[in-house]
Design an enzyme around this catalytic site. Sequence first.
Site, PDB file in Angstrom:
ATOM      1  N   LYS A 176       0.817  -1.214   0.000  1.00  0.00           N
ATOM      2  CA  LYS A 176       0.000   0.000   0.000  1.00  0.00           C
ATOM      3  C   LYS A 176       0.852   1.267   0.000  1.00  0.00           C
ATOM      4  O   LYS A 176       0.503   2.263  -0.642  1.00  0.00           O
ATOM      5  CB  LYS A 176      -0.952  -0.018   1.199  1.00  0.00           C
ATOM      6  CG  LYS A 176      -2.028  -1.097   1.106  1.00  0.00           C
ATOM      7  CD  LYS A 176      -2.936  -1.059   2.315  1.00  0.00           C
ATOM      8  CE  LYS A 176      -3.953  -2.198   2.252  1.00  0.00           C
ATOM      9  NZ  LYS A 176      -4.882  -2.042   1.124  1.00  0.00           N
ATOM     10  N   LYS A 271      -9.291 -11.645  -5.572  1.00  0.00           N
ATOM     11  CA  LYS A 271     -10.302 -11.781  -4.528  1.00  0.00           C
ATOM     12  C   LYS A 271     -11.343 -10.674  -4.637  1.00  0.00           C
ATOM     13  O   LYS A 271     -11.024  -9.530  -4.943  1.00  0.00           O
ATOM     14  CB  LYS A 271      -9.616 -11.724  -3.154  1.00  0.00           C
ATOM     15  CG  LYS A 271     -10.517 -12.065  -1.975  1.00  0.00           C
ATOM     16  CD  LYS A 271      -9.710 -12.076  -0.683  1.00  0.00           C
ATOM     17  CE  LYS A 271     -10.579 -12.392   0.515  1.00  0.00           C
ATOM     18  NZ  LYS A 271      -9.805 -12.402   1.781  1.00  0.00           N
ATOM     19  N   LYS A 274     -13.857  -4.869  -1.454  1.00  0.00           N
ATOM     20  CA  LYS A 274     -14.562  -3.594  -1.342  1.00  0.00           C
ATOM     21  C   LYS A 274     -13.772  -2.461  -1.982  1.00  0.00           C
ATOM     22  O   LYS A 274     -14.335  -1.437  -2.357  1.00  0.00           O
ATOM     23  CB  LYS A 274     -14.816  -3.261   0.139  1.00  0.00           C
ATOM     24  CG  LYS A 274     -15.811  -4.168   0.826  1.00  0.00           C
ATOM     25  CD  LYS A 274     -16.102  -3.721   2.245  1.00  0.00           C
ATOM     26  CE  LYS A 274     -14.967  -4.009   3.186  1.00  0.00           C
ATOM     27  NZ  LYS A 274     -15.320  -3.725   4.596  1.00  0.00           N
TER      28      LYS A 274
END
Length: 407
Positions: A176, A271, A274
């Site tokens: 990230k 996967k 959200k």
Amino acid sequence: MSRSLLSHLLAFPNASPRLTSSSLSYSAISGSILNRNPQCAFRCCCSAVVSQPSGSENPSSPPLVKKRVVSGVQPTGALHLGNYLGAIKNWTSLQDTYETLFFIVDLHAITLPYETQQLSKATKDTAAIYLACGIDISKASVFVQSHVRAHAELMWLLSSTTPIGWLNKMIQFKEKSRKSGDENVGVGLLTYPVLMAADILLYQSDFVPVGDDQKQHLELTRQLAERVNNLYGGRKWKKMGGRGGSIFKIPEPLIPPTGARVMSLTDGLSKMSKSAPSDQSRINLLDPKDVIANKIKRCKTDSFAGLEFDNPDRPECNNLLCIYQLVSGKTKEEVTQECQNMSWGAFKPIITDALIAHLQPIQVRYEEIMSDPNYLDGVLAEGAAKATDIADATLNNVYQAMGFLRR
């Protein structure tokens, strides 16, 4: 913890993993999380049994004390089918076997940019979905992480004993921070695994449901528990006026009994998430019927004849069959028999109807809960009170063992 709570465990310096193997299978409670079949990404691991604690046959024996399980989900973005089938649906069976605490991890939700005006609403929405999916407050405690202040306090205490090198090696932080750049990444993104450890250790948890993206964080939790026990527990704690022995229980992984990885509708190798840019990639639990139908109609498929499980060249086919199996309640064999000669045109209306039928009761119950905010506020207040009683006992022991002046 679902981080919306890593493909390999991290080997920490001067500390080797102590996850032990057991006679239980990967799909039940397993002390080892290193024995995954590398082909599992293409297999529907949907049929397994959660190990039940054995009761005593002697009626005069004292009642069996249930093991404790804790888990939580972030209130960021709409909860989707992957969250439900991979975590929340499993909780409904865990609450019958274990002492369970399920919470909304709102403190974790602020480690990345977020909409402040949406956080409170998203937190209540998530709690309502917990209940709508079958979490029974007579069996489980449901609460909001920030409503139990011991989470933040213990996180700070644990931070003082966490080597920075351990955190620098966390895969999610590296991924990230590389995407966002150092100037746009807060310290919380680096240290949130310590908060996750506090979430678990506060409640002297026996088991923690984990998925692929959480194994490294659970291992960090175990290493931190052992480190604190060695630094401050035992005779040292006893000299401080405590009971001695271990301060924290070392938690074990609880492997979800169903397919924990529901994949994206637009990429069978990714996967369902959200955070994916396209809402088309997921089925949200509160999606209306027409939206579900449109997403299935447009989802990615392939040009092979017939439908089949476990073919690595057909990840989208395997994913859709797994979803159909889970929401229809059929066995893998039944789905294989039903769908092996189907075309995509014949199959898509069937999976659409199954999804709508499965999600409709959840959506109806959700609307009922949200129509009575006083009820939901009461549930969360009661859950936080129960959690605080457990958490404060642990936190007081840590303060004592670390030598703080008693309040």
